[in-house]
Design a protein around this motif. Structure first.
Motif, PDB file in Angstrom:
ATOM      1  N   LYS A  60      65.485 -54.698  -9.566  1.00 58.36           N
ATOM      2  CA  LYS A  60      64.615 -56.137  -9.144  1.00 58.36           C
ATOM      3  C   LYS A  60      63.548 -55.615  -8.142  1.00 58.36           C
ATOM      4  N   GLN A  61      63.652 -54.753  -7.547  1.00 54.70           N
ATOM      5  CA  GLN A  61      62.901 -53.988  -6.331  1.00 54.70           C
ATOM      6  C   GLN A  61      61.381 -53.404  -7.030  1.00 54.70           C
ATOM      7  N   ALA A  62      60.485 -53.568  -6.325  1.00 50.89           N
ATOM      8  CA  ALA A  62      59.099 -52.991  -6.558  1.00 50.89           C
ATOM      9  C   ALA A  62      59.158 -51.448  -6.670  1.00 50.89           C
ATOM     10  N   ARG A  63      58.420 -50.868  -7.704  1.00 52.54           N
ATOM     11  CA  ARG A  63      58.223 -49.466  -7.878  1.00 52.54           C
ATOM     12  C   ARG A  63      56.850 -49.131  -7.278  1.00 52.54           C
ATOM     13  N   LYS A  64      56.627 -48.081  -6.614  1.00 55.13           N
ATOM     14  CA  LYS A  64      55.346 -47.749  -6.113  1.00 55.13           C
ATOM     15  C   LYS A  64      54.790 -46.553  -6.965  1.00 55.13           C
ATOM     16  N   ARG A  65      53.569 -46.565  -7.073  1.00 56.01           N
ATOM     17  CA  ARG A  65      53.055 -45.389  -7.551  1.00 56.01           C
ATOM     18  C   ARG A  65      52.619 -44.278  -6.390  1.00 56.01           C
ATOM     19  N   VAL A  66      52.778 -42.978  -6.630  1.00 58.94           N
ATOM     20  CA  VAL A  66      52.837 -41.975  -5.276  1.00 58.94           C
ATOM     21  C   VAL A  66      51.630 -41.065  -5.699  1.00 58.94           C
ATOM     22  N   ALA A  67      50.890 -40.589  -4.852  1.00 65.36           N
ATOM     23  CA  ALA A  67      49.742 -39.585  -4.985  1.00 65.36           C
ATOM     24  C   ALA A  67      50.168 -38.684  -3.825  1.00 65.36           C
ATOM     25  N   ALA A  68      49.946 -37.562  -4.160  1.00 71.92           N
ATOM     26  CA  ALA A  68      49.898 -36.453  -3.002  1.00 71.92           C
ATOM     27  C   ALA A  68      48.868 -35.564  -3.204  1.00 71.92           C
ATOM     28  N   ASP A  69      48.103 -35.447  -2.255  1.00 72.52           N
ATOM     29  CA  ASP A  69      46.787 -34.562  -2.246  1.00 72.52           C
ATOM     30  C   ASP A  69      46.995 -33.608  -0.876  1.00 72.52           C
ATOM     31  N   VAL A  70      46.201 -32.621  -0.937  1.00 76.43           N
ATOM     32  CA  VAL A  70      45.955 -31.591   0.257  1.00 76.43           C
ATOM     33  C   VAL A  70      44.744 -31.343   0.602  1.00 76.43           C
ATOM     34  N   LEU A  71      44.901 -30.898   2.209  1.00 77.99           N
ATOM     35  CA  LEU A  71      43.556 -30.674   2.644  1.00 77.99           C
ATOM     36  C   LEU A  71      43.591 -29.113   2.845  1.00 77.99           C
ATOM     37  N   LEU A  72      42.979 -28.392   1.856  1.00 77.92           N
ATOM     38  CA  LEU A  72      43.054 -26.678   1.920  1.00 77.92           C
ATOM     39  C   LEU A  72      41.639 -26.222   2.308  1.00 77.92           C
ATOM     40  N   CYS A  73      41.866 -25.223   3.051  1.00 75.74           N
ATOM     41  CA  CYS A  73      40.467 -24.671   3.529  1.00 75.74           C
ATOM     42  C   CYS A  73      40.484 -23.167   3.330  1.00 75.74           C
ATOM     43  N   ASP A  74      38.944 -22.612   3.240  1.00 73.98           N
ATOM     44  CA  ASP A  74      38.983 -21.100   3.064  1.00 73.98           C
ATOM     45  C   ASP A  74      38.656 -20.649   4.514  1.00 73.98           C
ATOM     46  N   PRO A  75      38.652 -19.315   4.778  1.00 72.97           N
ATOM     47  CA  PRO A  75      38.910 -18.818   5.962  1.00 72.97           C
ATOM     48  C   PRO A  75      37.353 -19.142   6.670  1.00 72.97           C
ATOM     49  N   ALA A  76      36.305 -19.780   6.381  1.00 70.81           N
ATOM     50  CA  ALA A  76      35.071 -20.003   6.926  1.00 70.81           C
ATOM     51  C   ALA A  76      35.191 -21.672   7.409  1.00 70.81           C
ATOM     52  N   GLY A  77      36.338 -22.314   6.941  1.00 69.66           N
ATOM     53  CA  GLY A  77      36.559 -23.651   7.472  1.00 69.66           C
ATOM     54  C   GLY A  77      36.017 -24.629   6.529  1.00 69.66           C
ATOM     55  N   ARG A  78      35.640 -24.209   5.329  1.00 69.71           N
ATOM     56  CA  ARG A  78      35.119 -25.252   4.407  1.00 69.71           C
ATOM     57  C   ARG A  78      36.409 -25.489   3.581  1.00 69.71           C
ATOM     58  N   VAL A  79      36.495 -26.804   2.990  1.00 71.32           N
ATOM     59  CA  VAL A  79      37.403 -27.399   2.385  1.00 71.32           C
ATOM     60  C   VAL A  79      37.223 -27.407   0.681  1.00 71.32           C
ATOM     61  N   LEU A  80      38.419 -27.445   0.316  1.00 70.26           N
ATOM     62  CA  LEU A  80      38.411 -27.310  -1.311  1.00 70.26           C
ATOM     63  C   LEU A  80      38.437 -28.750  -1.590  1.00 70.26           C
ATOM     64  N   LEU A  81      37.643 -28.968  -2.758  1.00 63.39           N
ATOM     65  CA  LEU A  81      37.499 -30.193  -3.655  1.00 63.39           C
ATOM     66  C   LEU A  81      37.668 -29.726  -4.900  1.00 63.39           C
ATOM     67  N   VAL A  82      37.883 -30.640  -5.835  1.00 61.67           N
ATOM     68  CA  VAL A  82      37.946 -30.587  -7.220  1.00 61.67           C
ATOM     69  C   VAL A  82      37.388 -31.605  -7.923  1.00 61.67           C
ATOM     70  N   ASN A  83      36.930 -31.214  -9.053  1.00 59.93           N
ATOM     71  CA  ASN A  83      35.777 -32.255 -10.042  1.00 59.93           C
ATOM     72  C   ASN A  83      37.046 -32.742 -11.400  1.00 59.93           C
ATOM     73  N   PRO A  84      37.688 -33.815 -11.332  1.00 56.93           N
ATOM     74  CA  PRO A  84      38.568 -34.069 -12.403  1.00 56.93           C
ATOM     75  C   PRO A  84      37.852 -34.280 -13.555  1.00 56.93           C
ATOM     76  N   THR A  85      38.313 -34.004 -14.749  1.00 54.35           N
ATOM     77  CA  THR A  85      37.728 -34.432 -15.901  1.00 54.35           C
ATOM     78  C   THR A  85      38.042 -35.776 -16.417  1.00 54.35           C
ATOM     79  N   TYR A  86      38.899 -36.386 -16.053  1.00 61.03           N
ATOM     80  CA  TYR A  86      39.462 -37.805 -16.363  1.00 61.03           C
ATOM     81  C   TYR A  86      38.897 -38.912 -15.642  1.00 61.03           C
ATOM     82  N   LYS A  87      37.986 -38.661 -14.536  1.00 67.15           N
ATOM     83  CA  LYS A  87      37.738 -39.798 -13.741  1.00 67.15           C
ATOM     84  C   LYS A  87      36.278 -39.216 -13.091  1.00 67.15           C
TER      85      LYS A  87
END
Length: 173
Positions: free
Chosen positions: A24-51
């Protein structure tokens, strides 16, 4: 009148009682992302095809999957990376919107990739059209609304050395 709970001394009846409450209790959707860098301190982003738009790497957890395992699985599936999260940066409760119920979104610290891994990075499945590293300012300009606020909070949390709790992308009191 509410029925009396069974006695825990009767394990079968007790477990049936608990299972009924759990159902009877609510179910939650859960998303999990990551902050990932290269040696120059830039962050990784991705471009999804589904949104539309760029996003942090990661995705939705499967049933009963811990968030840190979900982000590791998503990175392996989508980018061929094996990354063990180094710590929690953000927990964001996302209010219901559009057709979606509420959700709990996590952002983990993925650390810094080696230059070799960063240089060879490319999508490994059809859920992503691109993966690229951006400066913090460039990344912020490519991310929209809620995910941009979550990203900015993750960067602050990394600098502060402690995780932040957000409500719909906004720091909670």
């Amino acid at each position: 009148m509410r029925p009396t709970a069974p006695n825990p001394a009767d394990p079968e009846a007790w477990n049936a009682y608990l299972a009924e409450g759990n159902a009877k209790q609510a179910r939650k959707r859960v998303a999990a992302d990551v902050l990932l860098c290269d040696p120059a301190g830039r962050v990784l982003l991705v471009n999804p095809t589904y949104k539309p738009g760029w996003d942090l790497p990661g995705g939705m957890a499967e049933a009963n999957e811990p968030p840190e395992d979900a982000v590791g699985r998503e990175l392996t599936e989508e980018l061929g990376l094996t990354v063990k999260p180094r710590g929690l940066l953000v927990v964001d409760w996302v209010a219901p919107h559009g057709p979606w119920d509420d959700q709990i979104a996590f952002v983990f610290d993925g650390g810094i990739l080696t230059q070799e891994h960063a240089d060879g990075l490319q999508p490994t499945d059809d859920e992503l059209s691109e993966a690229a590293f951006f400066t913090l300012q460039e990344a912020g300009s490519r991310l929209g609304g809620r995910i941009r606020r979550r990203f900015e909070a993750a960067v602050r949390a990394l600098d502060m050395g402690r995780p932040l709790y957000l409500r719909d992308g906004t720091p909670a009191a």
